[in-house]
Scaffold this motif. Structure first.
Motif: not given
Lengths: 284, 284
Positions: B131-150
């Motif tokens: 999870v940590a590896t893919v979330v790091t990648k997704l956040l660096l790919q998209a570079a959003p201001d915020c991300a929402v998790f449940g």
């Protein structure tokens, strides 16, 4: 000659970079542990040739030292370092404390397989984990367009390139050539530990390495040449040799005669550990 | 109602985000594994209330499944998912292939200690590394201001918050409340595996959890209440219980009566593993 802006905090660093971005300026970064020498300055000149602004971080990273290593005696000379940044025209020095980089409760590690296998890792098992984690942080703190690393730490350069590719850190990693003294000795902060006699011996390191590299690219067996170079180092006065090894450039996988290679070495002079590396031209 | 733009590649995603940034628009992200239900849609509505544009990634991440787990049978229904994004007004669906996320030679892992200790990790040892590896990648790919998790995946939310803080990923992580059916069952893609009888049993999970949480916040012993809840789950028809545990909110360290806590559960119904969690109010 005005000195660089000094940012001791991530917040200040980011505010400065944001201001530059607002002006449409490009940004390069050179991560260092201070004790700056001509090798570092060449990285900064490379950075300044590629971007409008250059950030140099000065942070002796505890996470990449083992408990037995030279963290405490590693040379620290911030005032002199800042003067050198001013000479080269670097605009920003990022000088965080360990607590700024690793606040209480810090719990995350970045680890890279592939190019980190063997070589340094055989002798410093947690070194690249420490490097990968701090480099990830520094690059995400400063968000530069490019970052310049020395080919002197060739395995580190390969690990950082792998890391940025794998984690999609949007930065170009540039490897800049090793700066050497007139005798071929690679510039290193740890050269400061050497006395005169050791310095004379140290200068033979690169000569021995280049002899072996030439032989390999003329078709000699890489393992035999590496072994011969190791013996030559001991004969020259090195106390011990951690490794001499031929590897494929970039991946650091097994060396292939048809590809560009790298001959890498780590050896001890008294209590000082020196590393160096040279290219192996592809066998024609 | 026009559907979202679909980006199957990182390059296309980044081009789209760059275009939005040029227009001064803010960006939120909701990482998902698809099989979207009302719970996911509520995360997207939260994201759209906080930013001008919302990216939803749909990627069933092989790195967070163990070889014995349900990677192959995990529900995939891209076409229906895209329709749901259109309903909510999401502007971009990022739908990479596994090879786009993990190209040949991929070699980097992000691991988080602290909140990942125990609970899920006791039963899925490599889950949070994936999870940590893919979330790091997704956040660096998209570079959003915020991300929402449940909050449904509460330990995951805590791990992601720790990770972003530790690696200085410049993003705000928002935890959104769990969406439940009228009987209190938390929405989950894995609910699709349950038959009618199992669904009836599954609906008792949250009731049992809330009973224990209330008792703890009225001063009952958390270990005893957790054990009683575990027995109640077995009595209700759950096949086995991986854990019921009271922890401190956020850090997931040992629960303190004076602080806000979380009561977390994982239990099996047939071959389906369900997780849930509820708040424990601080003892007055």
């Amino acid at each position: 000659m005005s000195g660089p802006h000094i940012s001791p905090t991530i917040a200040d660093l980011r505010a400065q970079v944001k201001d530059w971005r607002r002006q449409g300026l490009s940004v390069a970064m050179v991560p260092t542990m201070g004790a700056l020498h001509e090798g570092h300055l060449s990285l900064m000149r490379e950075a300044l040739s590629r971007a409008d602004r250059c950030i140099v971080s000065i942070f002796v990273n505890p996470a990449q030292f083992a408990p037995t290593e030279d963290l405490d005696k590693y040379p620290r000379q911030l005032e002199r370092d800042i003067e050198r940044l001013a000479e080269v025209g670097v605009q920003l020095a990022f000088t965080p404390t360990p607590a700024e980089i690793y606040p209480a409760g810090f719990a995350t590690k970045v680890s890279v397989a592939g190019p980190s296998a063997g070589l340094e890792t055989d002798f410093r098992p947690h070194f690249f984990e420490g490097v990968a984690t701090v480099v990830t942080k520094l690059l995400l703190q400063a968000a530069p367009d490019c970052a310049v690393f020395g080919q002197k730490d060739y395995q580190q350069l390969c690990v950082v390139q792998q890391l940025c590719r794998d984690l999609d850190i949007p930065v170009e990693i540039i490897g800049a050539p090793t700066v050497r003294d007139e005798h071929g000795l690679a510039m290193s902060s740890r050269n400061a530990y050497l006395d005169e006699a050791q310095l004379t011996t140290a200068r033979k390191l690169n000569v021995i390495l280049r002899t072996a590299s030439s032989a390999i690219s003329r078709g000699a067996d890489p393992e035999q040449e590496a072994a011969k170079a190791g013996q030559a180092l001991l004969d020259a006065g090195f106390r011990s040799v951690d490794y001499v090894a031929a590897r494929e450039s970039g991946s650091l996988g097994p060396w292939q005669p048809s590809a560009e290679g790298r001959l890498l070495v780590a050896a001890w002079l008294g209590s000082t550990r020196l590393i160096d590396n040279v290219e192996i031209a592809a066998v024609a």
